[in-house]
Write a protein that holds these residues in place. Sequence first.
Motif, PDB file in Angstrom:
ATOM      1  N   SER A  37     -23.260  -2.357  68.109  1.00 17.87           N
ATOM      2  CA  SER A  37     -23.598  -1.813  66.797  1.00 17.87           C
ATOM      3  C   SER A  37     -22.750  -2.500  65.735  1.00 17.87           C
ATOM      4  CB  SER A  37     -23.372  -0.294  66.756  1.00 17.87           C
ATOM      5  OG  SER A  37     -22.001   0.002  66.921  1.00 17.87           O
ATOM      6  N   VAL A  38     -23.080  -2.250  64.467  1.00 14.03           N
ATOM      7  CA  VAL A  38     -22.404  -2.890  63.339  1.00 14.03           C
ATOM      8  C   VAL A  38     -21.917  -1.816  62.373  1.00 14.03           C
ATOM      9  CG1 VAL A  38     -22.667  -4.454  61.373  1.00 14.03           C
ATOM     10  CG2 VAL A  38     -23.829  -4.963  63.541  1.00 14.03           C
ATOM     11  N   LEU A  39     -20.678  -1.952  61.918  1.00 10.64           N
ATOM     12  CA  LEU A  39     -20.106  -1.034  60.934  1.00 10.64           C
ATOM     13  C   LEU A  39     -19.620  -1.824  59.723  1.00 10.64           C
ATOM     14  CD1 LEU A  39     -18.984   1.746  60.024  1.00 10.64           C
ATOM     15  CD2 LEU A  39     -16.879   1.171  61.269  1.00 10.64           C
ATOM     16  N   PHE A  40     -20.305  -1.662  58.582  1.00  6.36           N
ATOM     17  CA  PHE A  40     -19.818  -2.229  57.331  1.00  6.36           C
ATOM     18  C   PHE A  40     -18.712  -1.326  56.792  1.00  6.36           C
ATOM     19  CE2 PHE A  40     -24.257  -3.883  57.213  1.00  6.36           C
ATOM     20  CZ  PHE A  40     -23.979  -5.229  57.041  1.00  6.36           C
ATOM     21  N   VAL A  41     -17.601  -1.926  56.371  1.00 10.07           N
ATOM     22  CA  VAL A  41     -16.563  -1.174  55.669  1.00 10.07           C
ATOM     23  C   VAL A  41     -16.452  -1.775  54.280  1.00 10.07           C
ATOM     24  CG1 VAL A  41     -14.182  -0.392  55.640  1.00 10.07           C
ATOM     25  CG2 VAL A  41     -15.340  -0.728  57.836  1.00 10.07           C
ATOM     26  N   ASN A  42     -17.016  -1.080  53.300  1.00 11.20           N
ATOM     27  CA  ASN A  42     -17.028  -1.567  51.923  1.00 11.20           C
ATOM     28  C   ASN A  42     -15.710  -1.187  51.259  1.00 11.20           C
ATOM     29  OD1 ASN A  42     -17.479  -2.270  49.282  1.00 11.20           O
ATOM     30  ND2 ASN A  42     -19.482  -1.290  49.128  1.00 11.20           N
ATOM     31  N   ASP A  43     -14.902  -2.202  50.994  1.00  2.72           N
ATOM     32  CA  ASP A  43     -13.560  -2.012  50.468  1.00  2.72           C
ATOM     33  C   ASP A  43     -13.574  -1.882  48.946  1.00  2.72           C
ATOM     34  OD1 ASP A  43     -10.797  -1.922  50.225  1.00  2.72           O
ATOM     35  OD2 ASP A  43     -10.542  -4.097  50.441  1.00  2.72           O
ATOM     36  N   GLY A  44     -14.393  -0.939  48.445  1.00  2.00           N
ATOM     37  CA  GLY A  44     -14.419  -0.669  47.016  1.00  2.00           C
ATOM     38  C   GLY A  44     -15.048  -1.756  46.178  1.00  2.00           C
ATOM     39  N   SER A  45     -16.098  -2.391  46.686  1.00  2.99           N
ATOM     40  CA  SER A  45     -16.779  -3.453  45.930  1.00  2.99           C
ATOM     41  C   SER A  45     -17.259  -2.934  44.574  1.00  2.99           C
ATOM     42  CB  SER A  45     -17.979  -3.983  46.719  1.00  2.99           C
ATOM     43  OG  SER A  45     -17.580  -4.592  47.919  1.00  2.99           O
TER      44      SER A  45
END
Length: 241
Positions: A37-45
Amino acid sequence: MTYQFTIIVPVYNEEENLQRVESELLKYLKIATVSTSVLFVNDGSVDNSQAIIETICERNDAFEFILFKQNRGLSAAIKAGFEHVDSELVGYIDSDLQTSPEDFNKLLEHINSYELVTGVRSNRKDSFVKNMSSKIANGIRRAFTHDGMDDTGCPLKIIKTDYAKRIPMFRGLHRFLPAMIMLQNGRVTQIPVQHFPRIAGTAKFGLWNRLLGPLMDCFAYLWMKKKYINYDIEKSSKQHL
């Protein structure tokens, strides 16, 4: 569905790359040697990255995301990913795709014998300044950690999740992942992987991040090594039903 392996994709202002990230990761999921599976972690874009991520996750069951309220840096994004996943294995790849998801299969071939398998970038397609600063920083780090790794900055790694969750990460410590696994008496190795030039977006690290920052982080690592608590339980009265 229960997955054996989760790929963390840290994201900070990568709207130009995310469609390609989706395409390449979908190709990889078809050839992955374990369920993935894939987990995006958006660092406050602050660009359109989050809207694109949500669209990707809506149309792909194997994709999910975490969104930070504000930018906290790469180490925080990786640590949050480690804490979130429940698969047996966890890895990560940068959203600039200067490394290839298909090379995860090369790393997976060795994960049964090690607690961390990291890529080492062959024939790096970066500028002379970036390559030289990375070589110098890696040499300084090896002198402090004695981890034997040539390229800890390579954004392609796989770790056994129970070890990853015990890493006491702080800002900049993503460069010391092999050393932190070794503090847990874990085994580490490196495998050559492909490297490609960045074709979209902008690099998030300058000379300070690649050279002077890591030097300061080495002293933080030495403090961490001195204070690190590690133990093995030989026996327990608790019964598992």
